[in-house]
Each structure stands twice: as structure tokens, then as C-alpha cells.
Design an enzyme around this catalytic site. Structure first.
Site, PDB file in Angstrom:
ATOM      1  N   GLY A  11       0.817  -1.205   0.000  1.00  0.00           N
ATOM      2  CA  GLY A  11       0.000   0.000   0.000  1.00  0.00           C
ATOM      3  C   GLY A  11       0.849   1.252   0.000  1.00  0.00           C
ATOM      4  CG  PHE A  12       0.278   6.165   0.057  1.00  0.00           C
ATOM      5  CD1 PHE A  12       1.485   6.614  -0.477  1.00  0.00           C
ATOM      6  CD2 PHE A  12      -0.495   7.069   0.776  1.00  0.00           C
ATOM      7  CE1 PHE A  12       1.922   7.919  -0.291  1.00  0.00           C
ATOM      8  CE2 PHE A  12      -0.080   8.370   0.970  1.00  0.00           C
ATOM      9  CZ  PHE A  12       1.121   8.795   0.448  1.00  0.00           C
ATOM     10  CB  ILE A  13       1.210   4.266   4.718  1.00  0.00           C
ATOM     11  CG1 ILE A  13       0.392   5.552   4.531  1.00  0.00           C
ATOM     12  CG2 ILE A  13       2.050   4.352   5.993  1.00  0.00           C
ATOM     13  CD1 ILE A  13      -0.705   5.744   5.564  1.00  0.00           C
ATOM     14  CE1 TYR A 153     -10.584   3.353   7.274  1.00  0.00           C
ATOM     15  CE2 TYR A 153     -11.063   5.672   7.666  1.00  0.00           C
ATOM     16  CZ  TYR A 153     -10.149   4.642   7.537  1.00  0.00           C
ATOM     17  OH  TYR A 153      -8.808   4.896   7.688  1.00  0.00           O
ATOM     18  CE  LYS A 157      -7.859   1.751  10.720  1.00  0.00           C
ATOM     19  NZ  LYS A 157      -6.958   0.647  10.294  1.00  0.00           N
TER      20      LYS A 157
END
Length: 353
Positions: A11-13, A153, A157
């Protein structure tokens, strides 16, 4: 050599974090299912770059697969775990909430069960600024209550924060939750505003501006976030003696568990953000004003003083520089430089004054 297990490694991070850990001498084990939520090729390209490192291995499987992570933990015995894998996106959670239940909650459950069987020295789990939900007092601090999430979402979390706390308490697992704030930068996600706005501006199409532009975000450059995570790896929470927690610390009184904001500590109006993209591209945006989307919040703003207290670090990348770095990457990755110059010459796009 320490072993770090990173979920969501493509993924991005995850990609940026793995690069940093490899640079710092870690052996990195990645887990990523290469979800088709957005362009899989982008994820494959990130993964291919990581695979150039001898210290990196990856398993392309879903973390919610029963027993999968237990096998990985048993085989690799990671010293550090950074859990980034998740179904992201506030708006997509309106369309496919089950994927958030499965990836975010069941995936985290499998991770915690594996850690219970094979305890690492420190677990760091990604949460989000979205857990602050309907809170109106800003900047957001880690010690304030987070009871009113605005999207499914965010609810999933917040649930992972609670799940991790229970395992930290019951099994003495050191856990750091980090809440990140609107992360951006090269190799970013196509569903996020910077990517979408840059693509639209370069192609001469309008951008959707929600809440008629009356929004603010605490934009955090990706390498700043990674620096925060890297420093927190070595700040291992311990169960406080007799439940005494220092003032201003989010450490649990009953568990080796802490939650930390990682943000730039600036609430930037959406108009300023768009203007930064216009300057970076040299083109004017065509705006399509729209109403607020369900589940969204008008503003985010991090109080990152606890991060600084624990690590001595403050994220500080200037927005204009960060946006320019992303636009430069985007043009290089998608080969838009020559196309953009040709379009400007023919008058297809509007220059900013």
C-alpha cells in the site's frame, strides 16, 4: 538484525515504511493481498521495487484468512509488527461495508491472535483521525473521548483500538495505536483528493469540491508519517505502575497500550490545498461545488505534542513542497509532462495567472 512484519506492505504508506525499515537494516516481511480497491498495477509496482532488496519477502494473501498470520508469526517470529492493512476510504464504506468488517476487524483479530501465540516486542497498529468523528474541539488530542464516529470505516478503526487494548491488557502485549491525518505524497492512493485533483487538473476536467469548499484538513506528508512510526517503534509502552499515567499521556492505566496522533498540526482550508496543486501543475482548476458527503467531517486538526514529547519529533513538511513532490512523481509515473505541454500550447488547458 531485527525482523519487522508489515501488513499492507504494498500500500501507499506500507511501501514507504518498508523502504525506510530496509534502509535502517531491518529484515522486512510483508503481507498484502493486492486488493483491487484501486489500481492493482500501482501496488505491483511498489511491491516490485521493494523486492529489489534482499532483506524483503512478501506473502500476497488476505490477513483475515483464518490461521494465515498465525503461520507467518510462527515462521518469522517478528520483533516488531506494523499493522497497516485495512480497507480504507470513508465514502467506499457506504457502498461495501462488509469489506470493512472483514478486513479491518477480522483481519485485526487474526493479527492479535497470532501475536498472543507468538508475542513480538512491540506492535504498532494504524488507526485514523476519522475516529474523532463528531468531536468539535480542535486540535484533536489523544486523551479526549472518541464515541461518535461518522462513518462505518471510522467505526471499524475505533473497534480495532478497543480490540488491541483488550489483548494488551489480557496478554501484556505492548501496543501503540497511531492515528494519522490525511496522508499524501508520491505513490499515493488514487482515491484520495490530491491524486484525484491532480489527475483532473492535468486532464482539464472539473474537480468535485465537497461542502462547497468549506473544509479543512491536517495534511501529513508520507515521509513525516513514516518518520513518526519509525521513532515510535523504539518507544515501547509499559503497563503503568499502580495505574498512574503521566499528565497528557494516552497510556492506558491497565495495559501497555497507547494511542498517538501523527499529523502536521495545521488545519489547511481546502481552497489553499487546491491552490497549491494549481501552482505545482501550472494550471487552473475547474471547480464543481458539491454538498457534504455522508460520513465525512468538515475539519481535522492534530495535536501532535505527545508524539514530540515521546520522540522529540514534529512533522513539518511544507504543504507546497509536499504537493510539488507528488505532482512531479505523478507526471513522471504517468508520462504526462509532454502531454501537458502540448495541451497548454494548443490552449486545451487554462494556465493560472
Amino acid at each position: 538484525m531485527r525482523t519487522a512484519l508489515v501488513t499492507g506492505s504494498s500500500g501507499f504508506i506500507g511501501y514507504h515504511l518498508c523502504q525506510r525499515l530496509l534502509h535502517d537494516g531491518f529484515r522486512v516481511v510483508g503481507v498484502d493481498n493486492l486488493s483491487d480497491y484501486y489500481d492493482v498495477e500501482l501496488k505491483r509496482r511498489r511491491q516490485a521495487m521493494l523486492q529489489k532488496h534482499a532483506g524483503f519477502t512478501v506473502l500476497n494473501s488476505a490477513i483475515e484468512t483464518k490461521g494465515l498470520l498465525d503461520e507467518v508469526f510462527a515462521r518469522e517470529r517478528p520483533d516488531v509488527v506494523v499493522h497497516l492493512a485495512a480497507q480504507a476510504g470513508v465514502r467506499h464504506s457506504l457502498e461495501d461495508p462488509r469489506s470493512y468488517l472483514e478486513s479491518n476487524m477480522m483481519g485485526t483479530f487474526e493479527l492479535l491472535e497470532a501475536a498472543r501465540s507468538f508475542p513480538p516486542g512491540h506492535m504498532l497498529l494504524a488507526s485514523t483521525s476519522s475516529v474523532y468523528g463528531a468531536n468539535k474541539e480542535m486540535p484533536y488530542t489523544e486523551t479526549e473521548r472518541t464515541d461518535h464516529q461518522m462513518s462505518f470505516y471510522a467505526a471499524t478503526k475505533k473497534a480495532t483500538e478497543c480490540m488491541a487494548h483488550s489483548y494488551a491488557h489480557l496478554y501484556d502485549l505492548p501496543v501503540t495505536m497511531f492515528r494519522f491525518f490525511t496522508v499524501y505524497g508520491p505513490w499515493g492512493r488514487p482515491d484520495m483528493a490530491l491524486f484525484k485533483f491532480t489527475k483532473a487538473i492535468l486532464s482539464g476536467t472539473p474537480i468535485d469540491v465537497y461542502n462547497h469548499g468549506r473544509m479543512m484538513r491536517d495534511f501529513t506528508y508520507v515521509t513525516d508519517l513514516v518518520q513518526g512510526i519509525r521513532l515510535l517503534i523504539d518507544v515501547v509502552p509499559a503497563r503503568p505502575v499502580e495505574g498512574v499515567v503521566p499528565a497528557g499521556d494516552s497510556l492506558s492505566p491497565v495495559a501497555p497500550w497507547r494511542v498517538i496522533n501523527i499529523g502536521n498540526s495545521q488545519a489547511v482550508p481546502l481552497g489553499e490545498f487546491i491552490a497549491a496543486i494549481e501552482r505545482a501543475t501550472g494550471l487552473a482548476a475547474q471547480r464543481n461545488p458539491m454538498c457534504m458527503q455522508p460520513g465525512d467531517v468538515p475539519a481535522t486538526w492534530a495535536d501532535a505534542s505527545l508524539l514530540h514529547k515521546l520522540t522529540g519529533y514534529r512533522p513539518d513538511t511544507d504543504l507546497a513542497k509536499g504537493v510539488q513532490a507528488f505532482v512531479d512523481w505523478y507526471r513522471d509515473y504517468y508520462g504526462t509532462n509532454d502531454w501537458s505541454r502540448a495541451s497548454l500550447a494548443s490552449g486545451d488547458l487554462r494556465r493560472i495567472s
